[in-house]
Design a protein around this motif. Structure first.
Motif, PDB file in Angstrom:
ATOM      1  N   GLU A 176       0.825  -1.291  -0.071  1.00  0.00           N
ATOM      2  CA  GLU A 176       0.108  -0.170  -0.004  1.00  0.00           C
ATOM      3  C   GLU A 176       0.854   1.208   0.044  1.00  0.00           C
ATOM      4  O   GLU A 176       1.960   1.306   0.584  1.00  0.00           O
ATOM      5  CB  GLU A 176      -1.148   0.009   1.211  1.00  0.00           C
ATOM      6  CG  GLU A 176      -0.090   0.145   2.608  1.00  0.00           C
ATOM      7  CD  GLU A 176       0.295  -0.975   3.181  1.00  0.00           C
ATOM      8  OE1 GLU A 176       1.067  -1.164   3.960  1.00  0.00           O
ATOM      9  OE2 GLU A 176       0.030  -2.075   2.494  1.00  0.00           O
ATOM     10  N   ARG A 177       0.393   2.180  -0.603  1.00  0.00           N
ATOM     11  CA  ARG A 177       0.867   3.580  -0.611  1.00  0.00           C
ATOM     12  C   ARG A 177       0.319   4.750   0.165  1.00  0.00           C
ATOM     13  O   ARG A 177      -1.081   4.657   0.161  1.00  0.00           O
ATOM     14  CB  ARG A 177       1.192   4.138  -1.997  1.00  0.00           C
ATOM     15  CG  ARG A 177       1.728   3.158  -2.909  1.00  0.00           C
ATOM     16  CD  ARG A 177       3.162   2.944  -2.687  1.00  0.00           C
ATOM     17  NE  ARG A 177       3.852   1.972  -3.485  1.00  0.00           N
ATOM     18  CZ  ARG A 177       4.353   2.106  -4.709  1.00  0.00           C
ATOM     19  NH1 ARG A 177       4.256   3.218  -5.322  1.00  0.00           N
ATOM     20  NH2 ARG A 177       4.787   1.266  -5.380  1.00  0.00           N
ATOM     21  N   ARG A 178       0.846   5.434   1.047  1.00  0.00           N
ATOM     22  CA  ARG A 178       0.154   6.318   1.885  1.00  0.00           C
ATOM     23  C   ARG A 178       0.427   7.644   1.595  1.00  0.00           C
ATOM     24  O   ARG A 178       2.058   7.875   1.222  1.00  0.00           O
ATOM     25  CB  ARG A 178       0.333   6.108   3.440  1.00  0.00           C
ATOM     26  CG  ARG A 178      -0.263   4.697   4.015  1.00  0.00           C
ATOM     27  CD  ARG A 178       0.074   4.541   5.390  1.00  0.00           C
ATOM     28  NE  ARG A 178      -0.659   3.389   6.081  1.00  0.00           N
ATOM     29  CZ  ARG A 178      -0.038   2.175   6.089  1.00  0.00           C
ATOM     30  NH1 ARG A 178       1.045   1.986   5.491  1.00  0.00           N
ATOM     31  NH2 ARG A 178      -0.827   1.229   6.597  1.00  0.00           N
ATOM     32  N   THR A 222       5.338   7.030   5.060  1.00  0.00           N
ATOM     33  CA  THR A 222       5.365   5.266   5.445  1.00  0.00           C
ATOM     34  C   THR A 222       5.196   5.290   6.968  1.00  0.00           C
ATOM     35  O   THR A 222       5.529   6.098   7.537  1.00  0.00           O
ATOM     36  CB  THR A 222       6.500   4.876   5.027  1.00  0.00           C
ATOM     37  OG1 THR A 222       7.889   5.539   5.637  1.00  0.00           O
ATOM     38  CG2 THR A 222       6.858   4.911   3.533  1.00  0.00           C
ATOM     39  N   ILE A 223       4.659   4.046   7.297  1.00  0.00           N
ATOM     40  CA  ILE A 223       4.696   3.580   8.608  1.00  0.00           C
ATOM     41  C   ILE A 223       5.828   2.476   9.028  1.00  0.00           C
ATOM     42  O   ILE A 223       5.259   1.371   8.266  1.00  0.00           O
ATOM     43  CB  ILE A 223       3.408   3.356   8.971  1.00  0.00           C
ATOM     44  CG1 ILE A 223       2.155   4.568   8.903  1.00  0.00           C
ATOM     45  CG2 ILE A 223       3.100   3.035  10.451  1.00  0.00           C
ATOM     46  CD1 ILE A 223       0.691   4.227   9.107  1.00  0.00           C
ATOM     47  N   GLU A 235       7.796  -1.554  -3.885  1.00  0.00           N
ATOM     48  CA  GLU A 235       7.806  -1.045  -2.299  1.00  0.00           C
ATOM     49  C   GLU A 235       7.991   0.223  -2.040  1.00  0.00           C
ATOM     50  O   GLU A 235       8.187   0.366  -1.146  1.00  0.00           O
ATOM     51  CB  GLU A 235       8.453  -2.286  -1.518  1.00  0.00           C
ATOM     52  CG  GLU A 235       8.504  -3.655  -1.829  1.00  0.00           C
ATOM     53  CD  GLU A 235       6.980  -4.074  -1.348  1.00  0.00           C
ATOM     54  OE1 GLU A 235       6.348  -3.377  -0.068  1.00  0.00           O
ATOM     55  OE2 GLU A 235       6.331  -4.774  -1.844  1.00  0.00           O
ATOM     56  N   LEU A 236       8.393   1.007  -2.973  1.00  0.00           N
ATOM     57  CA  LEU A 236       8.962   2.326  -3.015  1.00  0.00           C
ATOM     58  C   LEU A 236       7.763   3.482  -3.412  1.00  0.00           C
ATOM     59  O   LEU A 236       7.730   3.373  -4.631  1.00  0.00           O
ATOM     60  CB  LEU A 236      10.216   2.518  -3.541  1.00  0.00           C
ATOM     61  CG  LEU A 236      11.132   3.571  -2.995  1.00  0.00           C
ATOM     62  CD1 LEU A 236      11.557   3.775  -1.861  1.00  0.00           C
ATOM     63  CD2 LEU A 236      12.206   3.419  -4.184  1.00  0.00           C
ATOM     64  N   SER A 237       7.690   4.612  -2.708  1.00  0.00           N
ATOM     65  CA  SER A 237       6.968   5.447  -3.357  1.00  0.00           C
ATOM     66  C   SER A 237       7.794   6.819  -4.177  1.00  0.00           C
ATOM     67  O   SER A 237       9.000   6.649  -3.508  1.00  0.00           O
ATOM     68  CB  SER A 237       6.012   6.272  -2.115  1.00  0.00           C
ATOM     69  OG  SER A 237       6.819   6.848  -1.452  1.00  0.00           O
TER      70      SER A 237
END
Length: 502
Positions: A203-205, A225-226, A341-343
């Motif tokens: 997921e992207r936040r 990110t969390i 996995e990277l925004s």
């Protein structure tokens, strides 16, 4: 409250204070909204933890989670809820059976809204905290039953907290009525959190400041990110805010023919795009400049999307580039990145950190194709790349970016056109001549000066890269199927070539 404290209440969230121009205005009420799972509780805990570190008294009022759940959530991020942070838990009446229960008791669905508000006020009066978190407004909205009554209760909360001088963070999980914007008009500022679910990958936040009265802030969406330790926000990059003074000079590659083709070399503080089909040697040309950077006594940073590092080290060592040794000696920084996995915001922040902390003067991004996979749409890629390249240019760093085109010979197509963003564009091609597949290189654009307008053949062998004389006797090399029109054949002699270059 201590009058000597800062006029801003720092949130304790890396990057968020930068977006908020220093933090939250003290003695004001703010709204933190987002669907479940977006990170509201984590940010709220970091906000209170920051206050506790400054010696402030903090209060967490929870209508949805138990005190045990909150403490476990804090511990999962390595945060200890100490004596400066009190938790006021509004719990169901079954807790009356517990003789050790010290908190006020409330079963929200059985009592009127006025009583709920009264209990909150009593908890506040008992502690007189400087920072307050109220989690969540959805419970109060359900008790209010009407928009008018809900607004009156929110106003009552706001006026009460305004008299006390506390900085208040209201949490809203937007589950009861996401279209009700009553609180937006009442609070001093609004932070909106979102969670996106791409078709593949994690997921992207992202978050956005939708309102902040009387205060400039960094607009637009910002990725976050969390992870263990809490929330990390990556402020949207604006290249205009970052400018450093540096001496502009021409940097060479160490290959005389390549430097001649480039009009003497690459100007410091510029970007170069290496474009061509897979296997033509784009990465190796970029690594040639990394090698030259290290030999000048400077450092380089490489961000690899497409290739496993072990294979890269083994492949390039045979060509004379000891990347593993450079990394071991602290001369280069190299990261293998997973686009799934990277925004984009996190990637830009990583590049910025390496340039700042590692003092990297050469940056390699290999490739745009992998970088594009982390983008929601092509337009976003163009904007992100524009800001990132401009930022690196203003830091005096040289950036080399590769793009793999679709196809091998004939008409080539790029997944996205970024040629106008780069200061220099180098085109690599396959072409067929005399029964063999060969490689050609040409510079088709250079903003910072003149360049050679010819096309040269090049070879990749055990000794690395080697370029030949201009292919003046051929036409159609860039199309892949040239026609020989000259009297001589300025082709490189056959030799042992690397079978799997990139």
């Amino acid at each position: 409250m201590d009058k000597s404290v800062s006029a801003r209440a720092k949130t304790g969230v890396e990057g968020l204070d930068d977006i908020l121009s220093g933090g939250l205005s003290r003695r004001r009420v703010f709204l933190l909204e987002g669907a479940p799972g977006t990170g509201k509780t984590t940010i709220a805990l970091q906000f209170l933890q920051q206050g506790a570190l400054l010696g402030e008294t903090c209060l967490y009022i929870t209508l949805s989670e138990t005190e045990e759940e909150l403490r476990d959530s804090a511990l999962s991020h390595g945060m200890e809820i100490d004596s400066n942070i009190a938790i006021f838990e509004l719990v169901p009446p079954e807790s009356l059976l517990n003789a050790d229960q010290q908190q006020s008791l409330l079963y929200s669905s059985d009592l009127e809204l006025g009583e709920t508000t009264k209990m909150i006020f009593e908890a506040f009066d008992k502690l007189q905290p400087s920072r307050v978190v109220l989690d969540s407004l959805s419970e109060i909205r359900l008790l209010a039953q009407s928009s008018l009554r809900y607004r009156r209760q929110i106003l009552a909360l706001k006026h009460f907290f305004a008299r006390t001088g506390a900085t208040v963070l209201l949490l809203d999980d937007m589950t009861s009525d996401s279209l009700d914007k009553t609180v937006h008009s009442v609070v001093h500022g609004v932070v909106h959190l979102e969670q996106l679910a791409p078709s593949y990958g994690s997921e992207r936040r992202r978050l956005r400041i939708t309102k902040y009265r009387g205060q400039a802030f960094r607009g637009g969406y910002h990725d976050f990110t969390i992870k263990t330790g809490g929330v990390s926000v990556f402020p949207r990059l604006r290249a205009l805010e970052h400018r450093t003074e540096f001496e502009r000079s021409t940097l060479t590659s160490g290959i005389g023919e390549l430097d001649t083709l480039l009009g003497g070399g690459i100007e410091r503080g510029s970007s170069t795009l290496l474009i061509g089909p897979a296997g033509t040697g784009k990465s190796l040309f970029a690594l040639q400049f990394v090698d030259a950077t290290v030999k000048r006594g400077e450092k380089a940073a490489l961000f690899i999307f497409d290739e496993e590092l072990g294979l890269l080290f083994a492949r390039t060592k045979a060509l004379g580039f000891d990347l593993e040794g450079y990394q071991r000696d602290g001369l280069i920084h190299i990261e293998q990145l997973d686009a799934a996995e990277l925004s984009p915001g996190e990637f830009a922040q990583r590049v910025r950190d390496r340039v700042a902390s590692f003092n990297a003067k050469t940056v390699i991004i290999d490739s745009i194709n992998g970088y594009q996979a982390s983008m929601p749409e092509e337009n976003a890629l163009i904007l992100h790349m524009h800001e990132l390249l401009q930022y690196l240019n203003r830091q005096g760093a040289n950036t080399f970016v590769t793009v793999a085109q679709h196809g091998l010979v004939g008409d080539m197509k790029s997944p996205v056109d970024v040629t106008y963003l780069a200061d220099t564009v180098v085109l690599l091609r396959y072409f067929e001549a005399l029964g063999k597949v060969r490689r050609a290189i040409s510079v088709i654009k250079k903003r910072t000066g003149k360049h050679e307008e010819t096309i040269r053949e090049f070879k990749i062998g055990r000794g690395g890269l080697s370029l030949g004389e201009p292919l003046s006797g051929f036409q159609g090399v860039l199309r892949g199927v040239p026609t020989f029109v000259g009297e001589n054949r300025p082709l490189l002699k056959s030799g042992e070539e690397q079978s799997d270059p990139k």
